[in-house]
Each structure stands twice: as C-alpha cells, then as structure tokens.
Design an enzyme around this catalytic site. Structure first.
Site, short mmCIF file in Angstrom:
data_model
loop_
_atom_site.label_atom_id
_atom_site.label_comp_id
_atom_site.label_asym_id
_atom_site.label_seq_id
_atom_site.Cartn_x
_atom_site.Cartn_y
_atom_site.Cartn_z
N CYS A 67 -12.30 9.52 -7.04
CA CYS A 67 -12.18 8.09 -7.36
C CYS A 67 -10.73 7.81 -7.74
CB CYS A 67 -13.12 7.68 -8.49
SG CYS A 67 -12.75 8.48 -10.07
N CYS A 70 -9.50 9.41 -10.92
CA CYS A 70 -9.02 10.78 -10.72
C CYS A 70 -7.58 10.78 -10.22
CB CYS A 70 -9.92 11.52 -9.72
SG CYS A 70 -11.62 11.72 -10.26
N ASP A 550 -0.60 -4.36 21.37
CA ASP A 550 0.03 -3.62 22.45
C ASP A 550 -0.33 -4.34 23.76
OD1 ASP A 550 1.22 -1.38 23.88
OD2 ASP A 550 -0.84 -0.80 24.37
N ASP A 745 -4.12 1.08 22.10
CA ASP A 745 -5.05 2.03 22.71
C ASP A 745 -4.42 3.38 23.02
OD1 ASP A 745 -3.41 0.94 24.80
OD2 ASP A 745 -4.85 1.75 26.25
N ASP A 749 0.63 4.58 20.36
CA ASP A 749 0.32 3.55 19.36
C ASP A 749 -0.18 4.17 18.05
OD1 ASP A 749 0.88 1.47 21.16
OD2 ASP A 749 -1.14 1.59 21.99
#
Length: 858
Positions: A67, A70, A550, A745, A749
């Site tokens: 968490c 922490c 893109d 894609d 990228d």
C-alpha cells in the site's frame, strides 16, 4: 525526487566509461540512451565542506510493500539514514533506489538489514545494465565467492545452488568464464523471470495463501456465532478461541509487525494500526469473557471472536486484490520477450555455425542471421544484403535496406537475405534492454488512485483514536454517577462502548471504496472492448486534456491501398501484366499491395526472367531482351517527372515501373483511415480536449492525414523516433494541469505509452507496446477512448458516493455505538458483539454502488 535532510550543498557528476552513452542508429532514426556500465558508474559529489565524495546508485527490489503507507514508510526510513540521498520508491515496480555515499559507514547489505529491521520488508539488490551470469554449482561452495579470476567484478549467492557472476565483458567473455578452471563444476542456470516480476508474484502468492487460510478458519467461527445451533457455550467458545487465535496471530501477525514498525521508526499511524487495535481489543476481551464463562461467571457480553476473525479476513481479501492489480500492471517483462534466447554463431574454431545461449555471446562474435528470423543483439553487418523490419525504432512497416558496414538492432526482423553480423553490444545493454528500462522509468511517475483512500484514512484513524478515548473517559464518569458502581465495574462498562466504537468504525469500507469500483469498472470495460491494466487510468481519464495519436496502425488501419495510378498504353506488351509479374516476386508491403490490386482487376501475370531484388530500392527483371525495373522513383531516376511529382505532392507513397529506362507506370499508395477516426476526434474536440498526432512517417504523409482529420498542423510531429515521442509527451506533461492520453500500437510507441498519463494500445499492435500500456483496446475502434472517459466519470461519481456513504455511516455508527442516543431510548446502542455486523452494513452499499456500473450507459 526527495533529498535526505541535513545534507550539505554539493555538485553531482556521474562518471562513466567512454562507451557508457550508446547511440542506436538506423538510417531513419537515432536514439541516445544512458547505459550503466558493468561496474555501476560512481557519482562524484563536490561537497563544499568536505571536498570530493564518491557515491553509488543503489537499486533494491523490495518484497512486502502492499500500500502507499508502506511506500511512505520505506521512503522515510531511507531518508533517515546517513549518506542516503535522492530517494525514490516505486510501489508498482516494488523497487527503491537511492545514492549512497562511500564516506559513511554503510553499504548495501547494511541498508537492506536496516530496512528489514524497521519495516519488515525483504530487500535484494538489482543490477541493471551490468553483465552477469547465473551459474548452477554443486553445493555452492564458499570458494566461489572469493579469489575469482581477473575480469570478474564479484560473485554473489542467489540460492543454495546458484551463484551470480558479475563480470567485465571487455576483459573476460561469458564462455571464457564457463571454461575457466575456477568454475570447473558450474553450468549455466536456466532462464528465470525478472526480479521485479518474481518478487511481486511471490508476495501475491503468499498473501493469497494467507487469505484462503483466514477465510477457512473464519467460517466456522461465524457459523457458531450466528447460526441457530444448540446451546453449548463452552465448546463453541473453546473452538472459536483456537481458530480466532490462529487467525489473529498466525494470519494477521504481519499486520502487527508493520503497524508497530511504522509507528516506531516512521511515526506513521495508518489503517493497519486501527485494525490492530480494534481486532486486538475484541480478541482480548473475548478471551477474558471466555475465562469468566469457564468459571461460571459469564460477562455481558460473553465475547465476540467473530468480529476479530472477520475483520482480519476482510483486510486480507483487500490486500490480495491490491496485489493482483499490481501484478497485472507489472508487465514490462514483455519487453524482454523480444530477446531471442539462442544465437547462431559462426566464429567457433570449426568455422561451422552452431547454436548457443544468447547469454554466452561475447564482443566481436559473428552471428548468422537467416531470412525471417529475429536479430539477436545489436551489431554491425560485415557481409550480406537484406531488408530489415526495424519497427522497434521507426514504427513504420517499410523495411530498411542493410548491407556491409551498416548497424542492425536487437529485436528487428530480417526479411530476405542472409546477414553476417558482428556483435557490438551484448544482451544486457542492447536496444531491447534500453527500451525496457525506459518503460520502467516512465512508469515510476504514474499517479496512484489508492492515495485517495490513504489520505482519508490518514485523518480518519487518529480521529477514531481520540473519539475512543473520549468515549471511554466519558462513560466511566457517567457510570460512576449513575449507578454508584465501583471503578472496575465502570471501566468494564465504559470499555464496551469504546470497543464498539473501534470495531464499528473499521476502515474496510474506506479501503474497498476505490478498489471495488475499479474491479467492476474493469469488467464493464472488458465487455466494451477495454482492458484496464492500470487502475490509475480510471481515476484520471475523466480529466484528460490532451489526446496524442500515433498515425500508422492507430488513426490508420496500417493497410496500404492504391489511391492513384497511371499506366501508359499503346505499347507492344501488356504493361499491367508485366507489373503484376514483377511485384508478385516480392514480399515488400508495397509490392504485395500493388500485386493484390492488379489481381483483383483480373490481370494475369507474364513470365519474366532474371528476377533480382535490390534491397531498399526495388526489383529488376528481363522479358526477352527488355529490361524492366520497379520500385523507388529516386532509384529509377524519375523523381522529377510530372506524374511522380503529382503523387509526391499528395503525400502518398510512390511506386514506379520503367521499361528500358522509360517510365510506364506510377502508383500512389495511401494508408486507410479507421472508419471511426473522424468521429472520435470530433467527439474529443467537443469535450474541449486537444488532439495531436505524432508519427515516424514523412512530413507530407503526416500532414495529409492531419488534413483529413482536421487536426491542426502545429499539433503534428513527423519522423519521430521513440525518444522524440517520449520527449513530446513529457513536454505536454510538464504542466501539472495536463492529463495526457497517448494511443499507439507499435513497439516504437512503448516508451511514449509508458510516459503518458494514460497509455492506450491498439490490440492489433506489438506485445512490447501492449506491455507498456495502461489500457488495451481489444476491438479496433477508437471510440473506445470516449468510452474510457465516460467510464472514468461514472466510476469517479461512485467513488465519491462511496466516500460520502463511509462518512455518513461512520458518523452515525460511532455516535450510536458511543451511546449518544441512549437519552432517546436506553437500548439505542450497538453492543460489541453486534458491532462486527456493522462491517457488512458498511460494505454492502459500497458493493451495490460499484455493481450499478454494469447498467451505466457508456
């Protein structure tokens, strides 16, 4: 980035070997990346008071963080250590990194020990960029850990059977290490998952195991407490005591440790401390009540073991769900999946090709790269001609010609010819490793939605402590005045009110307010074509200010089509049949497109002779004594003709055919826009979201697509490599008001996807890009981005409502449990044995609000 307190002013200089800055070059792209050398480069600080001080950059893999509390605890512990500076902790990557001065009496082992002592986290050092071999040895004798040969930096023990050898590859090679007499009984260890992934997975398995055990032990306690069973209090109490003790200290023991250490060493009071106090008080009171029951003097109430066990179980369920979400988010290991595990090497003494593990490659090895195979690591072509798909850098489908003296990069795909490649970079420092490191670095700055719950809990927990003490004190006074009771009786009665307040105000509802919505939203998104890998995407998508696309494969379909053609007529031969014959001989995307276009028109190919592919240029052949050439207009020398200039001006890819040097055909090819690209961009603009486009394609092609989509030219960037895309996204993120979504894609990228506030990946793209993204579009529809925004808004509304409900519930429940309304009715209160039921009452509306997402109109 934080700095430890009390440090002196200094100037920091990072030293490195001459080759520590590597330039990955292709004819179309150059990326400068900062690589670590085998021996981690020292950092020289010019301290105004003490002169030169050398420090080293340390990266630790941390097991036990679950968490943001922490994360904060570890950050404070590291900052408190002398000589530790520039601390950065990542919950997502389960990592901590910092600079450690050599002048202080600390080293990495000391730091790991101190962390374990103060936080109960287990740490191991990570070496990024350095050359290392994992070897399996019989017995793992201590002899291997010292007295090693030249070129070996150090040897550490991984486990009982495995050692890790850090070496300088410019002095000693990997195969030389295995053949050295010092390592006579060692062999190469099997490949394993990355340390980050294995650490997170091990923690998840441990938490899930404890959760299952807790649920199995809690079920009988709940049945004995609430089911209409025959009266047998002693037996039920004894069994409940055994089961509750196991849950309390066997399952929940680590919560005690983390809560106490956070309080002692970091002065943090989090939800763990509230859980510890409420469950402990309920458990201790139940033990005392059972003891009185055994003596025949039952207390009122008689005990409530079900409360402590149920609470611990619910907390474990929440921790398991959180760990599972982080494990799914940590998918950057997929970047390394591009690394070919074996290499075909040609410089063995026999001069015959042989296969070996890629980890055993050495500088200047000669690799044989066959057609349609991946290039193992970065190198230099010494012989052969071919075309290589370098979408890892350019993102474009067009292959790049390669010949002697030209560089090739790891992970790219050789297309047509056979190449002999000399190794210039080993797998610990090649392009694949660089891209993976860049993705990891970008992910460190991701926002964390759970901070909302932690922020609320940070104020909620101290308030409940204060209220509990006030309730206890007030009721002691009330009981002493009301019934003339002894102090002991008054304290016992007051304690029941105080315990009820602690138990009824358990923070489980607050803890579930966010993750429960995220879980349901993930399912809703999946049904609508969205895979939500990162919960942060749900929290911030509603605030998106910029969407960057893109071009190739994202706004367009990545499928070329012929949109312009001019074929000369009146010659003695059938030109279209000649073109089909010569293009059918090539697998180049442009040739394949033209061949398919002509075949669909019913054209039949002729038989040509002496077909020759010229990498990067085109194809040539003969028909009888006639010379036929097809390909690049610059190679054919026809780029200044009227027909070619017209196609170039339109921003199209050009393919030409000549017969005996005379231009006979010109084709213009264009990628096809996705059907919903215009609709998506219009929808984004109506929401006042700025739309940009960035691509590795040429300027004319980029501007042509931008014009079709009504994207302003100043919002476009052309001929961009991964570093350019990352820099562009980083520039947009420079303003804290901007929330940037990047949609792409290709492998090129990946870094931009990780750098953006939200990375969205088109599922038709590469695995590398998919691993770096926060959201994956499982359907080729850009309108899913609008769905993501709407889903985020709907989820946010429910998260807000959950927090409102938690506030209302806890306010009323605390007041009722504290006896604030007993003046209205003497029994208008919640006794401790029923306070645990409030856990269910508080959680059910949270679940209900989340489930209503299923019926939202998105």
């Amino acid at each position: 980035m934080s700095h430890s307190s009390g440090t002196t002013s200094c100037v920091k200089i990072k030293t490195s070997a001459p080759d520590s800055v590597n330039t990955l070059s292709t004819p179309s792209a150059t990326v400068n990346v900062d690589q670590k050398t085998v021996r981690e480069a020292p950092i020289i600080e010019i301290d105004i008071e003490n002169g030169l001080v050398e420090s080293h950059h340390i990266i630790l893999s941390v097991q036990g963080m679950d968490c943001t509390t922490c994360e904060t605890t570890l950050h404070r512990v590291l900052e408190s250590l002398p000589g530790v500076q520039h601390v950065q902790v990542s919950l997502l990557l389960s990592q901590a990194e910092f600079d450690l001065k050599e002048s202080v009496n600390l080293h990495c082992g000391n730091v790991a020990g101190i962390i374990n002592q103060r936080t109960n986290f287990k740490c191991s050092r990570v070496s990024f960029g350095g050359a290392a071999l994992d070897l399996v040895v019989i017995g793992c004798h201590q002899d291997y850990l010292d007295g090693y040969p030249d070129g070996i930096e150090k040897v550490t023990r991984v486990d009982d059977k495995t050692i890790r050898v850090y070496y300088n590859p410019s002095i000693i090679g990997a195969r030389s290490i295995l053949s050295h007499p010092f390592f006579h009984s060692a062999k190469l260890a099997p490949l394993s998952a990355s340390l980050n992934t294995s650490t997170t997975r091990a923690q998840l398995y441990k938490t899930a195991y404890l959760t299952i055990i807790s649920a199995l032990l809690t079920s009988p306690v709940l049945i004995m407490a609430y089911a209409p069973l025959p009266k047998n209090g002693l037996v039920y109490g004894a069994v409940s005591l055994i089961l509750a003790t196991t849950v309390q200290f066997g399952v929940g023991g680590f919560i005690y440790v983390s809560a106490l250490k956070a309080l002692i060493y970091s002065r943090l009071v989090g939800m763990d401390m509230l859980v510890v106090l409420s469950t402990t008080i309920a458990y201790v009171y139940s033990v005392i009540a059972f003891a009185y029951l055994c003596e025949g003097r039952p207390l009122n109430p008689e005990g409530f073991f079900e409360t402590s066990t149920l609470l611990v179980t619910l907390i474990m369920v929440g921790k398991t769900a959180s760990g599972l979400a982080r494990q799914k988010a940590l998918d950057t290991i997929s970047v390394e999946s591009l690394q070919t595990p074996t290499a075909r090497i040609a410089n063995f003494p026999t001069q015959e090709d042989a296969f070996l593990d890629a980890r055993l490659l050495e500088y200047d090895d000669i690799l044989t790269i066959l057609p349609d195979t991946s290039i193992v690591t970065d190198g230099l072509v010494i012989s052969g001609d071919s075309e290589v798909d370098e979408s890892l850098i350019t993102g474009e489908a067009a292959p790049v010609p390669k010949s002697s003296g030209m560089p090739v990069i790891a992970g790219s795909l050789n297309r047509s010819g056979i190449l002999k490649v000399q190794v210039t970079r080993l797998i610990h420092e090649n392009t694949i490793k660089v891209v993976g490191s860049m993705v990891n670095e970008a992910k460190k700055s991701k926002p964390k939605i759970q901070e909302i719950a932690d922020l609320v809990a940070g104020r909620f927990v101290p308030a409940i402590f204060i209220i509990t003490l006030l309730v206890f004190g007030i009721w002691i006074g009330v009981e002493l005045q009301r019934h003339d009771a002894t102090i002991g009786d008054a304290a016992t009665s007051a304690m029941t009110y105080a315990v009820s307040v602690l138990i009824v105000s358990c923070p489980c509802a607050i803890g579930l307010a966010v993750p429960m919505v995220i879980v349901i939203a993930s399912g809703v998104g999946a049904r609508r074509g969205l895979i939500l890998k990162s919960p942060e995407a749900i929290e911030i998508a509603r605030k998106i200010t910029h969407v960057v696309f893109d071009k190739t494969g994202t706004l367009t379909q990545g499928k070329l089509s012929v949109v312009a053609e001019e074929i000369m007529e009146g010659m003695s031969m059938k030109i279209d049949s000649v073109i089909l014959a010569i293009t059918s001989s090539s697998k180049h995307p442009i040739s394949v497109t033209i061949a398919s276009h002509l075949s669909e028109s019913g054209v039949q190919p002729l038989q040509l002779q002496d077909l020759v592919s010229v990498p990067g240029e085109g194809i040539e052949a003969k028909l009888d004594e006639t010379c036929i050439q097809a390909g690049n207009p610059y190679w054919l020398g026809v780029e200044k003709t009227k027909a070619v200039c017209a196609v170039l001006a339109a921003g199209l890819s050009v393919f030409c055919v000549t017969i005996d040097g005379e231009l006979v055909a010109t084709f213009g090819l264009q990628d096809i826009l996705r059907p919903d690209a215009i609709q998506t961009i219009d929808s984004l603009k109506r929401r006042s979201i700025t739309v940009s486009m960035i691509s590795g394609d040429n300027t004319a092609a980029v501007e042509a697509v931008a014009t079709q989509l009504s994207i302003p030219i100043h919002c476009t960037r052309a001929r961009c490599n991964p570093a350019d895309k990352q820099a562009y996204i980083k520039g947009l993120n420079a303003s804290t008001k901007n929330i940037v979504l990047f949609c792409g894609d290709g492998t090129n990228d990946a870094v931009a996807l990780a750098q953006a506030s939200i990375g969205v990946h088109m599922n038709e793209g590469t695995d590398v890009a998919r691993s770096a993204a926060d959201v994956i579009l499982t359907r080729p529809s850009l309108m899913r981005i609008i769905t993501l925004i709407d889903l985020s808004k709907a989820s946010y509304r429910r998260i807000v409502l959950n927090f409102v409900w938690c506030f209302v519930y806890n306010t009323l429940a605390v007041l009722i449990s504290a006896g604030a309304f007993e003046g209205v009715h003497p029994h208008f209160r919640i006794p401790p044995q029923y306070a645990g039921v409030g856990e269910i009452i508080s959680v059910l509306p949270v679940i209900f609000l989340a489930v209503t997402l299923r019926w939202s109109r998105l």
